[in-house]
Design an enzyme around this catalytic site. Structure first.
Site, short mmCIF file in Angstrom:
data_model
loop_
_atom_site.label_atom_id
_atom_site.label_comp_id
_atom_site.label_asym_id
_atom_site.label_seq_id
_atom_site.Cartn_x
_atom_site.Cartn_y
_atom_site.Cartn_z
N SER A 49 -5.88 77.52 107.01
CA SER A 49 -4.67 76.84 106.57
C SER A 49 -4.48 77.01 105.07
O SER A 49 -5.44 77.28 104.34
CB SER A 49 -4.80 75.35 106.91
OG SER A 49 -4.04 74.54 106.08
N TYR A 61 -10.37 67.92 104.92
CA TYR A 61 -9.56 68.99 105.48
C TYR A 61 -9.56 70.21 104.56
O TYR A 61 -9.83 71.34 105.00
CB TYR A 61 -8.12 68.50 105.70
CG TYR A 61 -7.21 69.53 106.29
CD1 TYR A 61 -7.16 69.75 107.66
CD2 TYR A 61 -6.36 70.29 105.48
CE1 TYR A 61 -6.30 70.70 108.21
CE2 TYR A 61 -5.50 71.23 106.02
CZ TYR A 61 -5.48 71.44 107.38
OH TYR A 61 -4.63 72.38 107.92
N LYS A 65 -11.18 73.91 105.35
CA LYS A 65 -10.37 75.13 105.43
C LYS A 65 -10.82 76.17 104.41
O LYS A 65 -10.85 77.37 104.72
CB LYS A 65 -8.88 74.82 105.27
CG LYS A 65 -8.33 73.95 106.38
CD LYS A 65 -8.59 74.53 107.76
CE LYS A 65 -7.99 73.66 108.85
NZ LYS A 65 -8.23 74.20 110.20
N THR A 96 2.50 72.11 117.23
CA THR A 96 1.63 71.78 118.36
C THR A 96 2.10 70.44 118.94
O THR A 96 2.86 69.71 118.30
CB THR A 96 0.17 71.65 117.90
OG1 THR A 96 0.07 70.55 116.98
CG2 THR A 96 -0.34 72.93 117.25
#
Length: 177
Positions: A49, A61, A65, A96
């Site tokens: 990402s 996060y 990544k 998603t």
């Protein structure tokens, strides 16, 4: 968890991002590599990402990544003698089911994002490229691959790359990253 400083988040957030997200890339490739080496040239495509390059969501996060990106680069080094290419892919905002369900809580526009199939099409294009090894170890933007290889999303659109887009971080300050 978007507006919560890392020290106020449960340690489980870190464990999930790294124990599931990062570890799954490593384990899958470690188990597949011997099979790929025996069968000839191949492609490993890790999904990462833009969060690997600058703050997006939260500390766990972003670090996870960035680690996926580094994992691809380092695996590319070990796999190169075996004609196996390893890359890290950066999709844009992906529509998603989970993202669509959370759309009203997120600081970015999910509805205008990419389908999950666009990343699949990027993997197919890379796998069909006889010169894919030139990308080994690289971080590649899915929208840029769509433009370069000439494929579109399932609705016929070619999404724009977020590489130079103004991103909205979890704090919503809109700074360029």
């Amino acid at each position: 968890l978007f507006d919560t400083p890392f020290w106020e988040q449960p340690i489980a957030v870190w464990d999930t991002m790294h124990g599931v997200g990062l570890r799954s890339h490593y384990v899958a490739t470690a188990l597949a590599a011997p099979l790929m080496i025996d069968s000839g040239p191949g492609l490993v495509a890790n999904i990462s990402s833009f969060g690997g390059a600058g703050f997006q969501v939260n500390v766990a996060y972003g670090v996870g990544k960035a680690a996926v990106d580094r994992l691809a680069a380092d695996m590319a080094h070990d796999l190169a003698p075996h004609a196996i290419t390893c890359v890290s892919l950066w999709p844009g905002i992906v529509k998603t089911e989970r993202m669509l369900a959370l759309a009203d809580q997120l600081p970015w526009d999910v509805a205008g994002g990419e389908s999950p199939e666009l990343t699949g099409r990027a993997v197919v294009a890379l796998a069909a490229d006889p010169e894919v090894a030139r990308h080994s170890g690289a971080v590649l933007v899915v929208a840029e691959l769509a433009a370069a290889y000439g494929f579109t999303d399932i609705d016929g659109t070619t999404p724009r790359s977020l590489r130079r887009a103004r991103t909205v971080d979890a704090g919503g300050d809109g700074r360029d990253r």
